[in-house]
Design an enzyme around this catalytic site. Structure first.
Site, short mmCIF file in Angstrom:
data_model
loop_
_atom_site.label_atom_id
_atom_site.label_comp_id
_atom_site.label_asym_id
_atom_site.label_seq_id
_atom_site.Cartn_x
_atom_site.Cartn_y
_atom_site.Cartn_z
N HIS A 1 0.84 -1.20 0.00
CA HIS A 1 0.00 0.00 0.00
C HIS A 1 0.87 1.26 0.00
CE1 HIS A 1 -3.71 -2.31 1.08
NE2 HIS A 1 -2.76 -3.18 1.35
N ASP A 46 -6.43 5.19 2.01
CA ASP A 46 -6.39 3.80 1.56
C ASP A 46 -7.79 3.18 1.68
OD1 ASP A 46 -3.80 1.60 1.58
OD2 ASP A 46 -5.86 0.84 1.69
C1 UDX Z 1 -0.25 -7.00 -0.52
C2 UDX Z 1 -1.07 -8.17 -1.09
O1 UDX Z 1 -0.47 -9.39 -0.92
C3 UDX Z 1 -1.42 -7.95 -2.50
O2 UDX Z 1 -2.12 -9.06 -3.02
C4 UDX Z 1 -2.25 -6.70 -2.62
O3 UDX Z 1 -2.63 -6.51 -3.97
C5 UDX Z 1 -1.41 -5.53 -2.09
O4 UDX Z 1 -0.96 -5.77 -0.77
P1 UDX Z 1 2.30 -7.78 -1.06
O5 UDX Z 1 1.93 -9.18 -0.74
O6 UDX Z 1 3.44 -7.23 -0.34
O7 UDX Z 1 1.04 -6.79 -0.98
O8 UDX Z 1 2.63 -7.83 -2.64
P2 UDX Z 1 2.71 -6.73 -3.75
O9 UDX Z 1 1.40 -6.10 -3.99
O10 UDX Z 1 3.34 -7.39 -4.91
O11 UDX Z 1 3.69 -5.61 -3.17
C6 UDX Z 1 5.02 -5.83 -2.85
C7 UDX Z 1 5.85 -4.61 -3.15
O12 UDX Z 1 7.13 -4.80 -2.57
C8 UDX Z 1 6.07 -4.37 -4.63
O13 UDX Z 1 5.95 -2.99 -4.92
C9 UDX Z 1 7.50 -4.84 -4.87
O14 UDX Z 1 8.19 -4.11 -5.88
C10 UDX Z 1 8.15 -4.62 -3.54
N1 UDX Z 1 9.21 -5.61 -3.32
C11 UDX Z 1 8.92 -6.92 -3.13
C12 UDX Z 1 10.51 -5.16 -3.31
O15 UDX Z 1 10.79 -3.97 -3.52
N2 UDX Z 1 11.49 -6.08 -3.09
C13 UDX Z 1 11.25 -7.37 -2.85
O16 UDX Z 1 12.19 -8.13 -2.64
C14 UDX Z 1 9.91 -7.83 -2.89
#
Ligand code: UDX
Length: 454
Positions: free
Chosen positions: A17, A110
């Site tokens: 988020h 949000d």
């Molecule tokens: C959560 C939910 O899981 C997701 O389904 C929803 O849509 C948003 O909130 P998350 O699980 O963390 O988020 O996944 P994602 O939405 O992909 O966000 C992760 C963020 O962390 C991305 O912006 C990604 O670029 C970043 N990231 C991830 C990094 O910068 N480095 C990493 O090693 C892994």
């Protein structure tokens, strides 16, 4: 004193988020709108100006927990403490802004905190909700909220959403997980459905997607709400190498191993590496980690695998030594730099929306291994609507076997299907770039938003 208008942006305190909403702040600031990002954090610090420019201030506030307390113990209590902390700090921030001549005009909040709409209105601010998930997911939640969509009772039960022309046939295991596992996560189900509970009263509805990506749903959502699609929020320097802009590390809750990843990728040939990441929240079972580790080892490709610090004990013993130069495991990567690197051939992802739209915007073919929440639905669209990847088949209990991982990697990296997927991925990359370029659909939406408050 001359009054300058100002907007406040308030993400839910999770990486998925904070990332898109802070990138949105940067875009607003670059277009001349003053913006304050309120970051709910376990380590609050004094407000600070960003390096980006003077128009963008960060205002950290406490999540309501003392040092040593574990916020992850009880979700309901966490949400309550965050709400109390925001309701204590926000009025003061608004008053201080007024006193310093920066008239707050809108609160961008949000979608998981819908009660902020009434807070905004009570201070005379416009309320702009920000969805960090795509319309295809919000639309399902909206229909569940309205009682006009019933979830199939078995995972083989088919379901369509008749009012959405863009929706393919969905199985229960293509739906957001909490709908089918409601008994396991009743409080999360309530939060995701509540996102849509007061949308009919919201002044502006922002979404991290772009018009072409959800073209067929767009008419429907625009007929109901004042929608502005402003994504992808990926910084423009990643979409167009000619543009320079600061990267997004500033708002990461984790420490990215930048040099380690990039130096390693620099030694690899073009399109030879599988990037593996499950985002900031997914917790894999130990058995699944062992299976994934074995699958990655058996493929004919290099791999860069993000295993968060809290997951690292599940990596099989001696694995790192056994794989040697074939694989690099890090606790957190600079994901956008990794996805933009020419050595990356595909992205094995949990299909969190940020990861999806980042992969899509950077033209990287994907292998979906969704885990929960909106991820199964994102995976369905990734494979069957945008056609930029494959989805790993899971056993009945959601377990993905090593042979399946090897098969998917082979299919995307080497097979005929891979060529077709790469062509589609390239197409979406161009469309994403077009949306955020000057005069593109998302760029115009951001201009429209700025013009309402400047
Ligand atoms: C959560 C939910 O899981 C997701 O389904 C929803 O849509 C948003 O909130 P998350 O699980 O963390 O988020 O996944 P994602 O939405 O992909 O966000 C992760 C963020 O962390 C991305 O912006 C990604 O670029 C970043 N990231 C991830 C990094 O910068 N480095 C990493 O090693 C892994």
């Amino acid at each position: 004193m001359r009054e300058e208008s100002h907007v406040i942006v308030l993400p839910f305190p999770g990486q998925g988020h904070i990332t898109p909403m802070s990138q949105f702040c940067k875009r607003l600031a670059s277009k001349g709108l003053k913006v304050t990002l309120v970051l709910v954090s376990d380590k609050p610090s004094p407000p600070y100006k960003t390096e980006h420019d003077d128009s963008f201030t960060v205002f950290p506030i406490s999540n309501g927990y003392q040092e040593g307390e574990d916020p992850l113990q009880d979700l309901d209590e966490y949400m309550e403490r965050v709400e109390t902390s925001i309701k204590t700090c926000l009025p003061k921030l608004i008053e201080d802004m007024k006193l310093s001549g920066h008239l707050p005009r809108a609160l961008v909040y949000d979608s998981t905190m819908p009660w902020l709409l009434d807070v905004a209105h009570s201070y005379g601010l416009s309320g702009a909700v920000f969805f960090t998930q795509p319309w295809l997911v919000s639309a399902i939640y909206y229909h569940v909220f309205k009682g006009s969509f019933s979830v199939p009772s078995t995972k083989y039960g088919h379901s369509t959403l008749a009012s959405f022309p863009s929706f393919p046939m969905l199985n229960a295991n293509d739906l957001p997980s909490f709908l089918c596992e409601s008994s396991s996560y009743p409080n999360i189900l309530r939060i995701v459905i509540d996102q849509l509970s007061n949308i009919d009263r919201v002044d502006i509805v922002l979404c991290n997607t772009f018009d072409k990506l959800e073209e067929k749903l767009l008419k429907w959502v625009q007929s109901l709400w004042p929608v502005l699609n402003i994504g992808p929020t990926v910084p423009s320097m990643y979409l167009d190498k000619r543009l320079s802009e600061d990267n997004n590390y500033g708002f990461s809750l984790f420490n990215a191993k930048v040099a380690e990843c990039i130096d390693w990728l620099n030694t690899k040939q073009a399109s030879s590496v599988v990037y593996v990441s499950f985002g900031s929240l997914v917790i894999l079972s130990e058995d699944q980690m062992i299976e994934l580790a074995a699958g990655l080892k058996q493929t004919r490709c290099f791999f860069l695998w993000v295993v968060r610090e809290t997951e690292k004990d599940k990596i099989p013993k001696n694995y790192v030594e056994e794989v040697g130069e074939k694989g690099l495991i890090v606790s957190w990567s600079p994901q956008l730099d990794v996805l933009a690197h020419k050595s990356i051939g595909c992205f094995l992802t949990h299909c969190g929306w940020n990861s999806m739209i980042e992969g899509l915007s950077l033209g990287v073919p994907m292998i979906g291994m969704p885990h929960w929440t909106d991820q199964p639905t994102n995976a369905k669209f990734m494979k069957d609507v945008w056609k930029v990847g494959v989805r790993a088949k899971a056993d009945g209990d959601g377990f993905v076997r090593r042979e399946e991982i090897v098969r998917c990697v082979g299919e995307v990296m080497e097979g005929e299907k891979g060529k077709y997927i790469r062509k589609n991925a390239e197409k979406w990359k161009l469309l994403a770039r077009e949306a955020v370029s000057e005069g593109g659909s998302s760029d115009k939406s951001i201009d429209e938003f700025v013009s309402m408050f400047c």
